[in-house]
Design a protein around this motif. Structure first.
Motif, mmCIF file in Angstrom:
data_model
loop_
_atom_site.group_PDB
_atom_site.id
_atom_site.type_symbol
_atom_site.label_atom_id
_atom_site.label_comp_id
_atom_site.label_asym_id
_atom_site.label_seq_id
_atom_site.Cartn_x
_atom_site.Cartn_y
_atom_site.Cartn_z
ATOM 1 N N PRO A 110 0.795 -1.232 0.000
ATOM 2 C CA PRO A 110 0.000 0.000 0.000
ATOM 3 C C PRO A 110 0.831 1.287 0.000
ATOM 4 O O PRO A 110 0.524 2.218 -0.754
ATOM 5 N N ALA A 111 1.876 1.369 0.817
ATOM 6 C CA ALA A 111 2.692 2.592 0.860
ATOM 7 C C ALA A 111 3.396 2.823 -0.477
ATOM 8 O O ALA A 111 3.453 3.954 -0.978
ATOM 9 N N ALA A 112 3.910 1.748 -1.070
ATOM 10 C CA ALA A 112 4.567 1.868 -2.377
ATOM 11 C C ALA A 112 3.553 2.232 -3.452
ATOM 12 O O ALA A 112 3.842 3.020 -4.357
ATOM 13 N N ALA A 113 2.349 1.668 -3.361
ATOM 14 C CA ALA A 113 1.293 1.986 -4.321
ATOM 15 C C ALA A 113 0.957 3.472 -4.269
ATOM 16 O O ALA A 113 0.820 4.128 -5.311
ATOM 17 N N THR A 114 0.843 4.003 -3.076
ATOM 18 C CA THR A 114 0.546 5.428 -2.918
ATOM 19 C C THR A 114 1.654 6.272 -3.514
ATOM 20 O O THR A 114 1.395 7.224 -4.265
ATOM 21 N N THR A 115 2.903 5.934 -3.236
ATOM 22 C CA THR A 115 4.047 6.676 -3.771
ATOM 23 C C THR A 115 4.059 6.646 -5.293
ATOM 24 O O THR A 115 4.188 7.687 -5.955
ATOM 25 N N LEU A 116 3.913 5.459 -5.855
ATOM 26 C CA LEU A 116 4.009 5.296 -7.301
ATOM 27 C C LEU A 116 2.847 5.959 -8.032
ATOM 28 O O LEU A 116 3.054 6.720 -8.986
ATOM 29 N N ILE A 117 1.640 5.701 -7.608
ATOM 30 C CA ILE A 117 0.476 6.242 -8.321
ATOM 31 C C ILE A 117 0.396 7.755 -8.153
ATOM 32 O O ILE A 117 0.063 8.476 -9.101
ATOM 33 N N THR A 118 0.721 8.265 -6.985
ATOM 34 C CA THR A 118 0.733 9.716 -6.780
ATOM 35 C C THR A 118 1.731 10.378 -7.732
ATOM 36 O O THR A 118 1.424 11.400 -8.356
ATOM 37 N N ALA A 119 2.907 9.793 -7.874
ATOM 38 C CA ALA A 119 3.924 10.359 -8.768
ATOM 39 C C ALA A 119 3.498 10.266 -10.228
ATOM 40 O O ALA A 119 3.668 11.220 -10.997
ATOM 41 N N LEU A 120 2.937 9.122 -10.623
ATOM 42 C CA LEU A 120 2.464 8.980 -12.002
ATOM 43 C C LEU A 120 1.337 9.967 -12.285
ATOM 44 O O LEU A 120 1.302 10.596 -13.351
ATOM 45 N N ARG A 121 0.412 10.124 -11.358
ATOM 46 C CA ARG A 121 -0.701 11.050 -11.549
ATOM 47 C C ARG A 121 -0.190 12.485 -11.668
ATOM 48 O O ARG A 121 -0.664 13.265 -12.480
ATOM 49 N N ARG A 122 0.812 12.837 -10.839
ATOM 50 C CA ARG A 122 1.382 14.185 -10.887
ATOM 51 C C ARG A 122 2.042 14.449 -12.245
ATOM 52 O O ARG A 122 1.868 15.503 -12.850
ATOM 53 N N GLU A 123 2.791 13.458 -12.746
ATOM 54 C CA GLU A 123 3.519 13.629 -14.005
ATOM 55 C C GLU A 123 2.621 13.525 -15.233
ATOM 56 O O GLU A 123 2.899 14.144 -16.258
ATOM 57 N N PHE A 124 1.567 12.729 -15.137
ATOM 58 C CA PHE A 124 0.695 12.465 -16.290
ATOM 59 C C PHE A 124 -0.768 12.672 -15.877
ATOM 60 O O PHE A 124 -1.545 11.715 -15.823
ATOM 61 N N PRO A 125 -1.148 13.925 -15.603
ATOM 62 C CA PRO A 125 -2.482 14.187 -15.042
ATOM 63 C C PRO A 125 -3.641 13.817 -15.966
ATOM 64 O O PRO A 125 -4.737 13.555 -15.474
ATOM 65 N N GLY A 151 -5.220 8.141 -7.166
ATOM 66 C CA GLY A 151 -5.586 8.659 -8.485
ATOM 67 C C GLY A 151 -5.679 7.675 -9.610
ATOM 68 O O GLY A 151 -5.907 8.054 -10.753
ATOM 69 N N ALA A 152 -5.514 6.381 -9.347
ATOM 70 C CA ALA A 152 -5.685 5.387 -10.399
ATOM 71 C C ALA A 152 -7.179 5.209 -10.676
ATOM 72 O O ALA A 152 -8.008 5.466 -9.806
#
Length: 153
Positions: A110-125, A151-152
């Motif tokens: 879960p913590a890694a999922a939050t980190t990864l998806i948050t970063a992807l969402r920020r970069e590719f809104p 944000g997925a």
């Protein structure tokens, strides 16, 4: 359809023209979404699959295979956040309609999922983000909730 890039739907590399023709015929037969992946995230194989899909009316979903652990003290080592963001950038620039995180082994915590998806969402809104997991470690449901909240879709 699950398209293994240059491997088509098999486990061996095929000639480029074979992959293009297979995707063309698949699209004409009604396949509309192609999840393109390579189990080792080999970019050239994936770019071939994405391009083959883009030449049809299909939707290219570029699936980045997740490994390592972004929530580890070392930030995932080789498979750190920058690794995933660089891959995503290549695939978006290649014309992928959707980004996917393919957690084939159920390693995405879960913590890694939050980190990864948050970063992807920020970069590719504006790019849809899809996450696929296997519940091998028993954290699948919790990880998918974390992905959704980050944000997925």
């Amino acid at each position: 359809m699950l398209l293994r890039g240059a491997n088509g739907v098999g486990y061996t590399s095929y000639l480029t023209n074979v992959v293009y023709e297979f995707v063309k015929q698949s699209s004409e037969a009604g396949v509309d979404i192609f999840r393109v992946f390579d189990s080792l995230n080999f970019v050239d194989n994936m770019l071939l699959g994405i391009d083959a899909v883009r030449q049809t009316k299909g939707v290219a979903e570029a699936a980045i295979c997740y490994t390592g652990d972004l929530s580890a003290p070392n930030g995932g080592g080789k498979y750190n956040l920058d690794y995933y963001l660089r891959l995503a950038q290549v695939f978006v620039e290649a014309g992928a309609h959707i980004l996917a995180v393919k957690d084939m082994a159920g390693l995405l915590k879960p913590a890694a999922a939050t980190t990864l998806i948050t970063a992807l969402r920020r970069e590719f809104p504006d790019t849809p983000i899809h996450v696929h997991t296997h519940d091998t470690a028993g954290t699948g449901v919790t990880s998918m909730i974390a992905c959704y909240l980050a944000g997925a879709v």
